[in-house]
Design an enzyme around this catalytic site. Structure first.
Site, mmCIF file in Angstrom:
data_model
loop_
_atom_site.group_PDB
_atom_site.id
_atom_site.type_symbol
_atom_site.label_atom_id
_atom_site.label_comp_id
_atom_site.label_asym_id
_atom_site.label_seq_id
_atom_site.Cartn_x
_atom_site.Cartn_y
_atom_site.Cartn_z
ATOM 1 N N ARG A 127 46.995 19.594 20.101
ATOM 2 C CA ARG A 127 48.909 19.986 20.838
ATOM 3 C C ARG A 127 48.270 20.643 22.413
ATOM 4 O O ARG A 127 49.272 21.655 22.322
ATOM 5 C CB ARG A 127 49.041 20.614 19.501
ATOM 6 C CG ARG A 127 49.414 20.310 18.642
ATOM 7 C CD ARG A 127 50.165 21.519 17.554
ATOM 8 N NE ARG A 127 50.919 20.479 16.075
ATOM 9 C CZ ARG A 127 49.938 21.262 15.195
ATOM 10 N NH1 ARG A 127 49.247 21.645 15.103
ATOM 11 N NH2 ARG A 127 51.176 20.289 14.310
ATOM 12 N N LYS A 149 53.475 16.267 35.965
ATOM 13 C CA LYS A 149 53.758 15.013 35.061
ATOM 14 C C LYS A 149 52.707 14.375 34.857
ATOM 15 O O LYS A 149 52.107 13.877 35.131
ATOM 16 C CB LYS A 149 54.869 13.824 36.308
ATOM 17 C CG LYS A 149 56.431 14.415 36.480
ATOM 18 C CD LYS A 149 57.464 13.320 37.605
ATOM 19 C CE LYS A 149 58.269 14.057 37.675
ATOM 20 N NZ LYS A 149 59.782 13.377 38.171
ATOM 21 N N GLU A 191 53.384 7.614 50.570
ATOM 22 C CA GLU A 191 53.994 9.194 49.884
ATOM 23 C C GLU A 191 54.016 10.875 50.150
ATOM 24 O O GLU A 191 54.892 11.195 50.661
ATOM 25 C CB GLU A 191 53.044 9.519 48.854
ATOM 26 C CG GLU A 191 53.253 8.427 47.180
ATOM 27 C CD GLU A 191 54.618 8.982 46.299
ATOM 28 O OE1 GLU A 191 55.212 9.700 46.638
ATOM 29 O OE2 GLU A 191 55.028 8.123 45.421
ATOM 30 N N LYS A 232 55.093 20.313 47.481
ATOM 31 C CA LYS A 232 55.686 19.283 46.617
ATOM 32 C C LYS A 232 54.986 20.401 45.399
ATOM 33 O O LYS A 232 55.917 20.988 44.438
ATOM 34 C CB LYS A 232 54.313 18.482 45.437
ATOM 35 C CG LYS A 232 54.758 18.081 44.119
ATOM 36 C CD LYS A 232 53.904 17.119 44.460
ATOM 37 C CE LYS A 232 54.602 16.297 42.714
ATOM 38 N NZ LYS A 232 54.196 14.719 42.549
ATOM 39 N N GLU A 242 62.318 19.812 36.536
ATOM 40 C CA GLU A 242 63.326 17.974 37.228
ATOM 41 C C GLU A 242 64.766 18.488 36.426
ATOM 42 O O GLU A 242 64.993 17.508 36.401
ATOM 43 C CB GLU A 242 62.674 17.039 37.407
ATOM 44 C CG GLU A 242 63.303 16.477 38.440
ATOM 45 C CD GLU A 242 63.043 14.573 38.167
ATOM 46 O OE1 GLU A 242 61.716 14.533 39.372
ATOM 47 O OE2 GLU A 242 63.454 14.267 37.341
ATOM 48 N N ARG A 246 63.806 18.696 42.048
ATOM 49 C CA ARG A 246 62.675 18.657 42.103
ATOM 50 C C ARG A 246 62.897 17.056 41.749
ATOM 51 O O ARG A 246 62.395 16.244 42.520
ATOM 52 C CB ARG A 246 61.960 18.466 41.019
ATOM 53 C CG ARG A 246 60.559 17.331 41.010
ATOM 54 C CD ARG A 246 59.643 18.712 39.624
ATOM 55 N NE ARG A 246 58.154 17.371 39.826
ATOM 56 C CZ ARG A 246 57.053 18.005 38.535
ATOM 57 N NH1 ARG A 246 57.475 18.997 37.618
ATOM 58 N NH2 ARG A 246 56.191 17.494 39.232
ATOM 59 N N ASN A 250 61.797 12.672 44.200
ATOM 60 C CA ASN A 250 62.252 10.826 43.776
ATOM 61 C C ASN A 250 62.976 9.955 44.731
ATOM 62 O O ASN A 250 63.532 8.985 45.028
ATOM 63 C CB ASN A 250 62.995 10.697 42.717
ATOM 64 C CG ASN A 250 62.288 11.040 41.142
ATOM 65 O OD1 ASN A 250 61.100 11.195 40.867
ATOM 66 N ND2 ASN A 250 63.543 12.341 41.061
ATOM 67 N N HIS A 253 62.059 6.140 44.744
ATOM 68 C CA HIS A 253 61.763 5.855 43.899
ATOM 69 C C HIS A 253 62.377 5.441 43.816
ATOM 70 O O HIS A 253 61.895 4.371 42.432
ATOM 71 C CB HIS A 253 60.954 7.075 43.090
ATOM 72 C CG HIS A 253 60.228 8.081 43.066
ATOM 73 N ND1 HIS A 253 59.990 7.766 45.062
ATOM 74 C CD2 HIS A 253 58.174 8.179 43.208
ATOM 75 C CE1 HIS A 253 59.071 8.895 45.560
ATOM 76 N NE2 HIS A 253 58.220 8.114 44.016
ATOM 77 N N HIS A 257 61.028 2.211 41.858
ATOM 78 C CA HIS A 257 60.636 1.557 40.722
ATOM 79 C C HIS A 257 60.843 -0.123 40.159
ATOM 80 O O HIS A 257 60.498 -0.217 39.728
ATOM 81 C CB HIS A 257 61.069 2.246 39.479
ATOM 82 C CG HIS A 257 60.148 4.063 40.064
ATOM 83 N ND1 HIS A 257 60.308 5.246 39.448
ATOM 84 C CD2 HIS A 257 58.776 3.761 40.404
ATOM 85 C CE1 HIS A 257 59.604 5.906 39.448
ATOM 86 N NE2 HIS A 257 58.636 5.135 40.043
ATOM 87 N N HIS A 272 52.492 0.490 44.395
ATOM 88 C CA HIS A 272 53.745 1.464 44.441
ATOM 89 C C HIS A 272 53.649 2.066 45.174
ATOM 90 O O HIS A 272 55.274 2.372 45.452
ATOM 91 C CB HIS A 272 53.058 2.832 42.824
ATOM 92 C CG HIS A 272 53.931 4.276 42.774
ATOM 93 N ND1 HIS A 272 55.299 4.368 42.431
ATOM 94 C CD2 HIS A 272 53.363 5.473 44.010
ATOM 95 C CE1 HIS A 272 55.572 5.279 42.442
ATOM 96 N NE2 HIS A 272 55.524 5.928 43.298
#
Length: 374
Positions: A127, A149, A191, A232, A242, A246, A250, A253, A257, A272
């Site tokens: 956990r 993330k 990026e 960031k 997000e 935030r 993206n 992206h 993606h 990517h």
């Protein structure tokens, strides 16, 4: 080069979960001491891939040993296909086999794939275990290692299974970037450009002037990485999960993606950062089409990315795109879709990005049809 004068520290401010990003050369050799200072008395699992292990595993292992940290190695295949359930299960079981406790640390030594997978494993074993990022690619140093993330891919799309889980420390050794191929470095640089295009136009202008020095290394490289991490970190501190702005991170992206999915995540076709580069140009072109921004902005973005050596259009991707309908199918699977409505990060100019909600699908389809040709 004097490490003490070149290194920079950026703090991600999350209250009692705040952590430092250490940026500079020679930090992998210091990693054991740095971890021991932050997490005294821990044992560790080092998760890496075969390519990174060949360059850096022995250095990290020796540094941990010198700091009195007992460690076990988990070496995985390299590449995007590693981010799947079967590999995640293997990593989880091997951490448990090593009898590591909840207070011990899981270290991600590698690029974005290793960081995402390892962070997810750290989030779910017992956990939640301690987690340290040691990003070794430019992309992971400026993006995926910062902000918490984590996750793996699904047949439905990229990063659809995961958790927000913050590291306790990020150690970004800029010297590790010297082992990257030019293609890998440039993909990560996309990026870096993104942060200028979101809300730092002066940083974008600085990149236009200094990109060759960043590629060569030295103080410009450290500054570019630190500035990206500051950008960031500021966004993450405002919106960790997000729920709001935030999503600006993206930029490029949603299109990117979709292109990766169309290429079936085959790095021989597209990686990517290359998808993000094309996606950022598309986002600026679509913004111009919607009369939100000048077409000159899209041309300026494309010119810089092209000068660096990144792809900026769909020409090479057309054999994999088929038509606008197929591209839209991939876009609908993106995490930025909310209750079926298409959300994009668009722009009103260089450094003036914003979240555009409920973008008409008909407009996106017409834009894609014009770009793809069917």
């Amino acid at each position: 080069m004097n490490d003490a004068h070149c290194a920079e520290t950026v703090t991600v401010d999350l209250g009692d979960r705040s952590y430092d990003i250490l940026i500079g050369p020679g930090l992998l050799e210091q990693s054991g001491r740095r971890i021991a200072e932050t997490l005294p008395g821990v044992r560790a699992a080092i998760v890496t891939d075969e390519n990174v292990a060949a360059h850096h595993l022995e250095t990290v292992r020796a540094s941990l040993a010198d700091a009195g940290i007992e460690a076990t190695d988990i070496v995985l295949p390299a590449g995007e296909p590693t981010k799947r359930f079967e590999i995640l299960q293997d990593v989880v079981y091997r951490i448990l086999d090593a009898r590591l406790e909840r207070g011990d640390v899981v270290i991600a030594l590698g690029g974005g794939v290793i960081g995402d997978l390892t962070g997810f494993a750290a989030a779910i074993v017992r956990r939640g275990m301690q987690f340290v990022q040691m990003p070794t690619s430019l992309l992971s140093q400026v993006d995926s290692s910062v902000g918490g993330k984590t996750g793996i891919n699904a047949p439905h799309g990229k990063n659809l299974i995961g958790a927000f889980y913050q590291p306790r420390l990020v150690i970004a050794d800029t010297g590790a970037l010297d082992t990257l191929s030019p293609r890998e470095f440039r993909a990560g640089y996309a990026e870096v450009v993104k942060y200028g295009l979101i809300d730092r136009p002066d940083f974008f202008a600085w990149l236009e002037e200094n990109w060759a020095k960043i590629e060569a290394g030295g103080s410009e490289r450290i500054h570019a990485i630190a500035e990206s991490c500051r950008a960031k970190a500021a966004v993450v501190a405002r919106d960790e999960r997000e729920a709001g702005d935030r999503a600006l991170l993206n930029l490029g992206h949603t299109f990117g993606h979709a292109l990766e999915a169309a290429a079936k995540y085959n790095p021989d076709i597209l990686v990517h950062g290359e998808g993000v580069a094309i996606g950022m140009v598309l986002a600026h072109e679509f913004s111009a089409r919607m009369n939100l921004a000048s077409p000159d902005d899209a041309k300026r973005v494309a010119a810089h990315l092209k000068a660096v050596g990144l792809p900026t259009d769909l020409d090479a991707m057309k054999p994999y795109l088929r038509d606008a309908d197929t591209m839209l199918t991939y876009i609908r699977q993106d995490k930025k879709v909310t209750r079926g409505a298409l959300n994009f990060i668009l722009t009103r100019g260089i450094g003036q990005s914003f979240i555009a909600k409920n973008v008409p699908e008909s407009e996106v389809h017409a834009f894609l049809r014009d770009k793809i040709g069917s």
